[in-house]
Design a protein around this motif. Structure first.
Motif: not given
Length: 332
Positions: A279-292
């Motif tokens: 769950l905490p790592l999703c907080l980092l990877v989710g915005p990364t994928v969306l911004l890219l």
């Protein structure tokens, strides 16, 4: 999962997120040099065209951080709560429910404020979730991953038709929702982001805190009860948190699909299925994928932009098909 591997995954995710944020500020129809970003941060000049572009992109980047984190966390929570590897706010109809409620609000009540969108989104997402679960539960096999996905697809198609009909019937609604209904990050300002922040923070807390209980639910309801987990109460808390996250994200950016499906599975490949790390790592990877995805959408068809909701769908559809074909190997 060794602690060193988890630490490396977190460090890599932080670096990737920083790169995505920088690209989101620099890349677009007007290229901005990296040095200008620093100048705008330390001495913002409102008369500078480059600084004005950066201010607009900063709002867009912050919206991407909030929406990406919310949808990825909601997807991970939904998959853990339902023990369904195909669960996603878009596939299970939550995004469509929120969108239909917002469209009805625009058509019937002429709502335009982000807080009004948010309230409508909460109500629509909650009603859609209950409807999908009720339809799936009424089948002979019950609420299995497949019946939930089929019921979600049916509800999504039906509500999508409602949205299309409303925007066609009323020119004003069409003008307000043309870009929003496919998912867009640049339509809201910092005030709108501040307005939905409390709902996002509360929703995130309600999904993050039961991480241990989600691990127990993965063993089955009986095993979870044996481990001291109150199954019904945990699902209600998670459901409220997921609805808050989805409703706020839809109010900010419209119905962005597939992010909640793709990101949790990608993170599981890195750190395993333990929700205390997932769950905490999703907080980092989710915005990364969306911004890219948003950055690629800005430059893929110049001089126009492809909306971020379209880009995430282009990414998510092939991943979804792979998951269906290999679902026996997908572990939660």
């Amino acid at each position: 999962m060794p602690r060193r591997t988890t630490a490396l995954a977190i460090a890599g995710a932080v670096v990737a997120l920083a790169i995505a944020c920088l690209l989101s500020l620099l890349v677009g129809a007007r290229t901005v040099p990296p040095g200008t970003v620093w100048q705008a941060l330390v001495a913002f000049d409102p008369t500078s065209a480059d600084h004005a572009v950066l201010a607009s992109r900063l709002q867009r980047t912050l919206a991407g951080l909030a929406v990406g984190a919310a949808l990825a966390l909601a997807g991970a929570g939904l998959q853990g709560m339902t023990r369904n590897p195909l669960a996603d706010p878009g596939i299970l109809g939550l995004n469509a429910g929120a969108s239909a409620a917002v469209a009805l609000g625009v058509y019937l009540l002429s709502i335009s404020q982000v807080t009004q969108f948010m309230v409508a989104g909460f109500a629509g997402a909650a009603l859609a979730a209950v409807t999908v679960y009720a339809i799936a539960s009424a089948t002979r096999s019950g609420a299995t991953p497949i019946t939930l996905a089929i019921a979600g697809a049916a509800v999504t198609a039906g509500l999508g038709s409602v949205v299309s009909a409303l925007v066609v019937l009323d020119q004003g609604s069409l003008d307000r929702m043309r870009a929003w209904q496919v998912g867009v990050l640049g339509a809201r300002d910092l005030g709108d982001l501040a307005a939905v922040a409390p709902a996002l923070l509360l929703g995130a807390a309600l999904v993050l805190l039961p991480a241990r209980a989600l691990n127990a639910l993965a063993l089955g309801d009986d095993a979870a009860t044996g481990l001291g987990v109150h199954v019904a109460r945990t699902r209600v808390v998670l459901g409220i948190g997921i609805v808050l996250l989805v409703g706020a994200a839809v109010a900010l950016a419209g119905p962005v699909g597939f992010l909640g499906l793709v990101v949790p599975h990608a993170v599981r490949l890195l750190v395993g299925a333990d929700h205390r790390r997932l769950l905490p790592l999703c907080l980092l990877v989710g915005p990364t994928v969306l911004l890219l995805a948003d950055v690629v959408g800005r430059v893929i068809a110049p001089p126009a932009e492809v909306q971020v909701g379209v880009m995430t769908a282009l990414l998510g559809v092939p991943v979804f098909l792979v998951l269906i074909r290999t679902r026996k190997r997908v572990a939660l």
